[in-house]
Design an enzyme around this catalytic site. Structure first.
Site, PDB file in Angstrom:
ATOM      1  N   VAL A 135       0.796  -1.147  -0.024  1.00  0.00           N
ATOM      2  CA  VAL A 135       0.050   0.124  -0.006  1.00  0.00           C
ATOM      3  C   VAL A 135       0.787   1.197   0.106  1.00  0.00           C
ATOM      4  CG1 VAL A 135      -1.750   1.350   1.304  1.00  0.00           C
ATOM      5  CG2 VAL A 135      -1.900  -1.142   1.260  1.00  0.00           C
ATOM      6  N   ASP A 284     -12.211 -10.998   8.053  1.00  0.00           N
ATOM      7  CA  ASP A 284     -10.918 -10.783   8.447  1.00  0.00           C
ATOM      8  C   ASP A 284     -10.865  -9.810   9.385  1.00  0.00           C
ATOM      9  OD1 ASP A 284      -8.211 -11.627   8.396  1.00  0.00           O
ATOM     10  OD2 ASP A 284      -7.858 -10.447   6.373  1.00  0.00           O
TER      11      ASP A 284
END
Length: 547
Positions: A135, A284
């Site tokens: 990212v 998650d």
């Protein structure tokens, strides 16, 4: 690296950490026994580590695909002993970032323009790096601060190669290990295959995020960042940059004056809202994916990221799960056993009395603890472990749900140790059950299904006629045909009578519900024409069927 080279690499790591001690050599066929006896285990003294730590270190050395597999295995305590599962929970995705030039190349290829034109600013240093993607921070030309998630180059080939070897090893275990047929290792790898391939499609992740954002729009519970679809492709995802305190940073939350009890209870409410209201849940929710908006410390708000893994529940699974939890807290173990059979989770020939006794043996000790110490996640885990002894089929959606619930519970009790999940969840479950099976639920079901029934009703005579012709031409004797036809006609009449009675009951329930409302007469007068048309059509079908 070729497949053969990779296989030798895996064998070398297995030798190094003496994972041969995990294998039941006496149960293996002769060729595999010879292979393991000739393997150079003796070159490696057994490490002075627990078996769980040896397995964890071996998986970390084998790379990100095996690390992710180990992380999933850590939630499958029906497959692994507790000590090994606890060790695998510590698995770390230690992957160095790939060069920013490669990231820029992937972005430009996916979006068809130079990074300098796409973004006013683009940070060359990644904010985070994991096995599947990394990212970068960026700013759009309009000034909007965003994060850019870029798929790791070549990861699909690596995953495809390692999954092929996993399937090979799982197939051998299932074929030659006595426990293999019960534990279904090939099925476990197939579930992992599906999960990790979902994570390789960033457009799918973006769609998951958009769905969750829509489900919780203007919610005081949780904030989901928006997705910029103009900049999102299969290998690139651009999302609003969020700011908050990581939920695992308890000292920072306390310093900000956050009401920890409210924060913990909101986490439970978010979970049950996703599962029972939306039937679509973030699967998650580990601490790395959750942040807290502390702009109002007395009423803090969750912020979620990373939507690669989500779960869904069918309406029947929702109902059985809610009824299981409610029956469990009433200590109605017979109903828990019956619900497992009715749902198809265990075979229909299962003996209810034996199954009930096994469930009681597992569950009664749980009630010796205070309610605040009872873990929903561990209850489901123990329940599924017991059910596996009665040949319960693996339910991937329930495995995901149980893993998510364990994460939510762990987070909640880390924030507020006295969190009582039952008192938080019970009203939600009971309200959901009332809405589902009460008069309003029946009317809603009628509204949803009646148009389809009316549409199909003209076809019913032809379908029955075709079925009768097929029976006539199949070759039985005339007497058998007559008996079969008579039986079918009787069953059809009984079915029609039940259908009419059910419809009348629904209409009466609806009338009672409407009549209890203030200004019922005006409400009926204001009904749209199509509603009256549907009711008239249904009545017509009833009258026609009663002749």
């Amino acid at each position: 690296m070729t497949r053969l080279q990779r296989l030798f690499r895996i064998a070398w790591v297995f030798c190094r950490y003496r994972l041969d001690t995990f294998l039941p050599l006496s149960e293996l066929p002769t060729p595999l026994k010879i292979f393991f006896l000739l393997a150079p285990w003796h070159l490696f003294p057994q490490p002075k580590l627990s078996r769980g730590d040896r397995l964890r270190l071996a998986l970390e050395e084998l790379g990100p695909v095996f690390v992710k597999f180990g992380q999933i295995l850590s939630t499958r305590r029906d497959l692994l002993p507790d000590d090994m599962a606890e060790s695998l929970k510590q698995l770390q995705d230690r992957v160095p970032p790939f060069p920013s030039e490669q990231a820029r190349g992937i972005i430009e290829k996916s979006l068809g323009a130079p990074v300098s034109e796409l973004f006013a600013e683009f940070s060359p240093d990644p904010m985070a790096s994991a096995s599947v993607a990394q990212v970068h921070a960026a700013t759009l030309p309009n000034g909007q601060k965003v994060v850019v998630k870029v798929l790791r180059p070549g990861i699909e080939k690596v995953i495809r190669q390692d999954l092929g070897l996993m399937y090979l090893m799982a197939g051998l275990l299932e074929k030659y290990w006595s426990e293999g047929k019960r534990l279904h290792p090939v099925e476990v790898v197939a579930d992992y295959d599906s999960t990790i391939h979902d994570e390789l499609d960033l457009q799918r992740e973006a769609a998951n995020a958009s769905q969750l954002r829509r489900n919780f729009e203007n919610s005081p519970l949780i904030y989901i960042p928006f997705i910029d679809w103009d900049y999102t492709r299969k290998s690139v995802l651009v999302m609003e940059r969020i700011h908050g305190i990581p939920i695992a940073d308890v000292p920072a939350l306390e310093k900000a004056g956050v009401n920890m009890r409210v924060l913990a209870e909101k986490g439970v409410e978010i979970f049950f809202t996703q599962v029972f209201r939306d039937s679509f849940f973030h699967a998650d929710m580990h601490p790395g994916n959750i942040f807290v908006d502390v702009s109002n410390p007395a009423d803090p708000k969750y912020i979620a990221i990373d939507f690669g893994i989500v779960g869904t529940l069918a309406p029947d699974d929702q109902s059985y799960l809610a009824r299981n939890l409610l029956a469990f807290f009433r200590r109605d173990y017979r109903q828990v056993a019956q619900l497992h059979i009715q749902s198809g989770w265990v075979p229909p020939e299962t003996r209810v009395n034996e199954f009930e006794a096994a469930i009681r043996t597992v569950c009664e000790p749980i009630f010796e603890r205070p309610l605040k110490d009872i873990s929903f996640g561990h209850f489901l885990l123990r329940l599924f472990q017991t059910a596996r002894r009665f040949n319960m089929e693996v339910q991937p959606q329930l495995v995901l749900l149980q893993k998510t619930l364990l994460n939510v519970e762990g987070l909640g009790r880390q924030l507020y140790p006295d969190l009582d999940l039952w008192s938080t969840a019970q009203p939600f479950l009971e309200d959901w059950m009332r809405k589902r099976i009460g008069p309003s639920g029946l009317i809603k079901s009628l509204q949803n299904h009646l148009p389809s029934w009316l549409e199909q009703s003209p076809e019913m005579p032809q379908l029955v006629h075709d079925a009768l012709l097929q029976i006539r031409s199949s070759g039985p004797t005339e007497a058998q045909n007559r008996a079969t036809l008579a039986l079918m006609k009787e069953q059809q009449l009984r079915s029609e009578r039940r259908w009419r009675r059910g419809f009348i009951a629904l209409v009466l329930a609806g009338a009672a519900l409407v009549g209890s409302q203030p200004h019922a007469g005006q409400w009926l007068a204001d009904l749209p024409v199509w509603s009256w048309a549907l009711l008239a059509g249904a009545a017509g079908v009833m009258l026609r069927g009663s002749r």
